[in-house]
Design a protein around this motif. Structure first.
Motif, mmCIF file in Angstrom:
data_model
loop_
_atom_site.group_PDB
_atom_site.id
_atom_site.type_symbol
_atom_site.label_atom_id
_atom_site.label_comp_id
_atom_site.label_asym_id
_atom_site.label_seq_id
_atom_site.Cartn_x
_atom_site.Cartn_y
_atom_site.Cartn_z
ATOM 1 N N THR A 129 -8.060 7.261 33.690
ATOM 2 C CA THR A 129 -8.062 8.166 32.543
ATOM 3 C C THR A 129 -6.664 8.691 32.246
ATOM 4 N N THR A 130 -5.937 9.079 33.286
ATOM 5 C CA THR A 130 -4.596 9.627 33.072
ATOM 6 C C THR A 130 -3.668 8.599 32.457
ATOM 7 N N GLY A 131 -3.660 7.390 33.001
ATOM 8 C CA GLY A 131 -2.777 6.358 32.461
ATOM 9 C C GLY A 131 -3.061 6.065 31.001
ATOM 10 N N VAL A 132 -4.338 5.964 30.660
ATOM 11 C CA VAL A 132 -4.720 5.662 29.272
ATOM 12 C C VAL A 132 -4.387 6.832 28.344
ATOM 13 N N LEU A 133 -4.743 8.052 28.752
ATOM 14 C CA LEU A 133 -4.472 9.209 27.897
ATOM 15 C C LEU A 133 -2.976 9.393 27.665
ATOM 16 N N TYR A 134 -2.192 9.180 28.697
ATOM 17 C CA TYR A 134 -0.752 9.338 28.519
ATOM 18 C C TYR A 134 -0.220 8.372 27.462
ATOM 19 N N LEU A 135 -0.595 7.113 27.546
ATOM 20 C CA LEU A 135 -0.082 6.132 26.592
ATOM 21 C C LEU A 135 -0.579 6.404 25.180
ATOM 22 N N LEU A 136 -1.809 6.902 25.057
ATOM 23 C CA LEU A 136 -2.342 7.198 23.727
ATOM 24 C C LEU A 136 -1.590 8.341 23.059
#
Length: 482
Positions: free
Chosen positions: A124-131
């Motif tokens: 979740t963190t990796g995806v949210l950061y990139l978004l």
């Protein structure tokens, strides 16, 4: 009698399997969110400044002596290295390095979250950061400039501190600081982790050494006095709030609103969790607070400054989702994806009138000068030198360093007397040594125009004549001797 078959034994996914699945997802998402960065040859004047610096360094220039800026040396060196390998005609190599920087940041954040809150939190963190990482004006979010390259250092500092690797944490803080001074803000949450882990007596010396050795090394490799002046002590006038209060306030509110809009999926769970429970993660809150201070430091509030907030925001949103119903996580990712798509489209379609102006101006400069000629572009768009393939006549690549217009200041504190200390005597000597074949007044009505700069006005009146205009910029050719 046959023995009963053994019950199947469930084996937890190995670390390798976890990253084998997650890394391709993060890599694809990083590439998609950075697509707009490749559709323009140049996004903002910072990229132009770095490109010109890199060319000067490649031709024997010395940082903080014949090549100057108010920034640490790491990114000019990176541009110089990329140009040495791939040529200096394109910023595509730097765009690719920016993609890698964003991917590395996402991976470090995912690893940090996974260690604390589990496998799902890491994803979740990796995806949210990139978004959320492109949730600003495209010229701020898509450019290969300082803040994008700060982020891996700050994330690495937190990753190392979380594991008690204090020497490495100090080196990571130094890497962020040597990219841009505000990268050092991550030292606050790192110091908090050092205190919480109860090892300050042994960890603090390693943290200090890890930070000090690279910084002192950079100072010695360049020029110690120049390094100190240009990165620390020589920017008092630049950091002043006086004279541009309304202008700066509008910029601060605009960029805050843009990032808040991009974070529309992240902010509600964080706020809701604060109301119903303690979220912990004090170090992440300190990271967010210190990054906010870094954004405000200098009182300019440019959009790219806000990129430092995105990493701790993604971590805090992930932590908040751990205590909320699962459907809130789905809503957060969906909302963030929709916001990301909007900023992605903006980056692909947004016009860049200033880039078009710089390109037309560079064409005029190239047509009126020979490749070996020096030119002076009196403005805030140093990319004109790079686009035209001409060397500047002075180490001061923008009029801002000579008038304090740097940072978009539009108030009364603009003029010769507000320049960087000692700049004008050096500027006059350089113009005498490298008399420009062409002077371009690109002020276009701004408060640093020749009518408000007597020294430049006298130079133009005595040695130059007007030979043309480009979109309001005035071109002056040198009058032949005698």
């Amino acid at each position: 009698m046959l023995a009963a078959p053994l019950a199947p034994v469930w084996t937890a996914p190995t670390r390798t399997a976890y990253w084998t699945r997650l890394l391709p997802l993060l890599a694809i998402l990083t590439c998609v969110t950075r697509i707009p960065s490749f559709v323009r040859p140049l996004w903002n004047p910072d990229e132009g400044y770095l490109a010109v610096q890199a060319r000067l360094l490649a031709q024997g220039g010395h940082l903080y002596e014949t090549v100057v800026d108010r920034k640490p040396p790491l990114l000019p060196w990176l541009y110089e290295a990329a140009f040495a390998v791939c040529g200096s005609g394109s910023l595509i190599p730097l765009r690719l390095l920016a993609v890698l920087a964003q991917l590395l940041t996402a991976v470090l954040l995912a690893s940090l979250a996974r260690r604390r809150w589990g496998d799902g939190a890491g994803r979740t963190t990796g995806v949210l950061y990139l978004l959320v990482s492109i949730g600003l004006n495209p010229e701020d979010a898509q450019a290969a400039t300082f803040e994008v390259f700060i982020l891996p250092g700050t994330a690495a500092a937190m990753w190392c501190a979380d594991r008690g690797r204090w020497g490495a944490a100090g080196t990571a803080v130094a890497a962020a600081f040597l990219t841009k001074q505000t990268g050092g803000a991550v030292l606050l949450p790192v110091a908090w982790l050092l205190y919480r882990q109860g090892t300050p007596c042994t960890g603090a010396p390693r943290l200090a050494a890890g930070f000090a050795v690279p910084v002192l090394g950079a100072a010695l490799v360049t020029d110690p006095a120049g390094f100190l002046f240009w990165t620390v002590t020589g920017s008092a006038a630049y950091a002043s709030f006086t004279g541009s209060e309304l202008h700066i306030l509008v910029r601060a509110l605009t960029n805050t609103a843009l990032l808040a809009g991009a974070s529309a999926g992240l902010l509600p769970p964080v706020v809701r969790t604060l109301r119903i429970a303690r979220t912990g993660a004090v170090d992440v809150w300190l990271w967010l607070a210190s990054s906010a201070v870094a954004v405000a430091l200098g009182c300019h509030f440019f959009g790219h400054y806000y990129l430092q907030l995105t990493a701790p925001l993604a971590l805090l949103a992930t932590r908040a989702l751990q205590v909320l119903p699962p459907e809130r996580g789905v809503a957060t990712v969906f909302t963030s994806t929709c916001c990301c798509v909007l900023f992605l489209v903006w980056g692909l379609l947004a016009p860049r009138p200033e880039l078009a102006h710089a390109q037309r101006l560079a064409t005029a400069v190239e047509r009126r000068t020979a490749p070996a000629d020096r030119v002076l572009v009196w403005g805030i768009h140093p990319e004109t030198y790079w686009l035209a393939g001409r060397l500047p006549a002075t180490r001061y690549l923008t009029a801002g360093l000579l008038t304090n217009y740097s940072g978009g200041r539009d108030g009364p504190q603009v003029g010769e007397k507000y320049a960087v200390a000692g700049a004008w005597p050096v500027f006059r000597r350089e113009l005498s040594a490298h008399r420009p074949a062409l002077v371009v007044d690109d002020s276009r009505g701004k408060p640093y125009g020749p009518d408000r700069v007597p020294s430049l006005r006298r130079l133009l009146a005595a040695r130059y004549e007007e030979v043309g205009t480009v979109d309001g910029a005035v071109l002056y050719a040198r009058v032949p001797e005698g």
